[in-house]
Design an enzyme around this catalytic site. Structure first.
Site: not given
Length: 382
Positions: A267, A322
């Site tokens: 991330h 995600e």
């Protein structure tokens, strides 16, 4: 460079091309601590917010934190969201007749644009814009998904909770309690996340007093960009490409050797585990029993983390939200082309709370730019 190009004699202001680390607002809504792996929303750790509230409660908490005068209770939000869904359903035939959208998200953008910034006449005239937008997003998204499958839209049930009603409108049948719990966890968790691109867009538009609906439409347009809201789709593409359990390790080894990024891992902000991923991991667990696709995704995750640790021993790379978002929403029967719209269904709660905060500031957001182009010939000659 042309001979006409000269440097400005005015002092050079500090700049950042992506506005990284530039503080654009003070907010009571959320705080992202990437180093510590924390997300605080409306005064709650995000994990605790999910435990304390369903989506209506989280929306009420955000609007209250934004300083909304006479902020509604969770019960009032649930009631008015039901009414907003009913009012939005009356617009569905007109939306579908336009036939001017190639994707679900473009259809949602069109549908939200049909709402008025100012209270309109009719049954929704006393429902504030932030609730009208939130209710409409669920109705339009479900109707657009069904239309793409050659099915008729399903009318909302104002008595149902927002997550429950969306799943019923999407499928045409009631969802299980576990599925409703899982979707509520998702909607609560992604409702706000600091000063991201779409939220900043909403605040810029709100700063001009253009109106709440206009700010939401602009924010959605920012969200639909592939560098912002489109990550879960490629996760599913990756799972499809791997295909079988026997192919997991060979596929991962090949992609890592080529220097390809594994979708759903790592991330930009969080240097340790994304706290939202933990929430989604628990939500996915609710749906794991008997779901072969979820079990397959678990196997891919375990193998990917092992392969990444081996290939990049100095880096900590964790599963991000995600990955779990993709697995969770697919398990709920949400088409992958609708993932961005379902994300927006939640984030509208945060966007509209930021609109409220920004409108209280009373000043338009108007940063400076530095001119680096050519200057007129007469000035260059001087």
């Amino acid at each position: 460079m042309s001979e006409r190009t000269i440097l400005s004699t005015e002092p050079r202001a500090a700049s950042s091309s992506g506005l990284d680390n530039v503080v654009a607002a003070e907010t009571m809504l959320s705080h992202v601590d990437g180093e510590a792996g924390r997300l605080i929303v409306a005064g709650y750790e995000v994990e605790d917010l999910v435990k304390a509230h369903d989506f209506e409660g989280a929306a009420a908490a955000l609007w209250s934190a934004a300083g909304l005068e006479n902020a509604p209770s969770e019960e009032a939000v649930r009631r008015d969201l039901g009414r907003a869904r009913e009012a939005a359903f009356a617009l569905v035939p007109g939306l579908l007749s336009l036939n001017c959208h190639e994707t679900v998200t473009e259809g949602l953008r069109t549908g939200l644009s049909m709402l008025s910034d100012e209270p309109a006449e009719g049954p929704a005239r006393d429902i504030p814009a932030h609730i009208r937008a939130l209710g409409a997003a669920a109705v339009f998204t479900a109707a657009l998904c069904r239309t793409r499958e050659k099915k008729s839209p399903v009318a909302p049930d104002a008595r149902s909770g927002h997550a429950e009603d969306f799943l019923r409108m999407l499928r045409g049948e009631a969802a299980s309690a576990a599925e409703v719990e899982a979707l509520n966890a998702y909607l609560v968790t992604v409702a706000d996340h600091g000063m991201n691109a779409s939220t900043f867009t909403a605040r810029v538009i709100a700063s001009t007093r253009a109106g709440t609906i206009s700010a939401v439409v602009g924010a959605l347009c920012a969200l639909k960009g592939p560098l912002h809201g489109g990550a879960p789709g490629p996760v599913l593409d990756m799972l499809d490409d791997i295909g079988t359990r026997e192919n997991i390790e060979p596929w991962l080894t090949r992609e890592i050797a080529k220097g390809e990024r594994l979708m759903g891992f790592g991330h930009r902000v969080y240097r340790v585990r994304d706290p939202r991923a933990d929430v989604f991991n628990r939500a996915v667990t609710i749906l794991t029993n008997g779901n072969e696709r979820v079990l397959f995704a678990r196997d891919v995750e375990v193998a990917a983390l092992k392969a990444l640790r081996k290939a990049k021993p100095g880096n900590r790379i964790d599963t991000n939200m995600e990955y779990y978002t993709a697995v969770l929403l697919e398990a709920l029967g949400i088409p992958r082309e609708a993932v961005t719209s379902v994300f927006a269904m939640s984030r509208i709660a945060g966007w509209t709370a930021h609109v409220m905060e920004q409108e209280r500031v009373g000043r338009p957001i108007r940063p400076q730019s530095r001119y680096v182009g050519e200057w007129p010939e007469d000035e260059a000659a001087a």
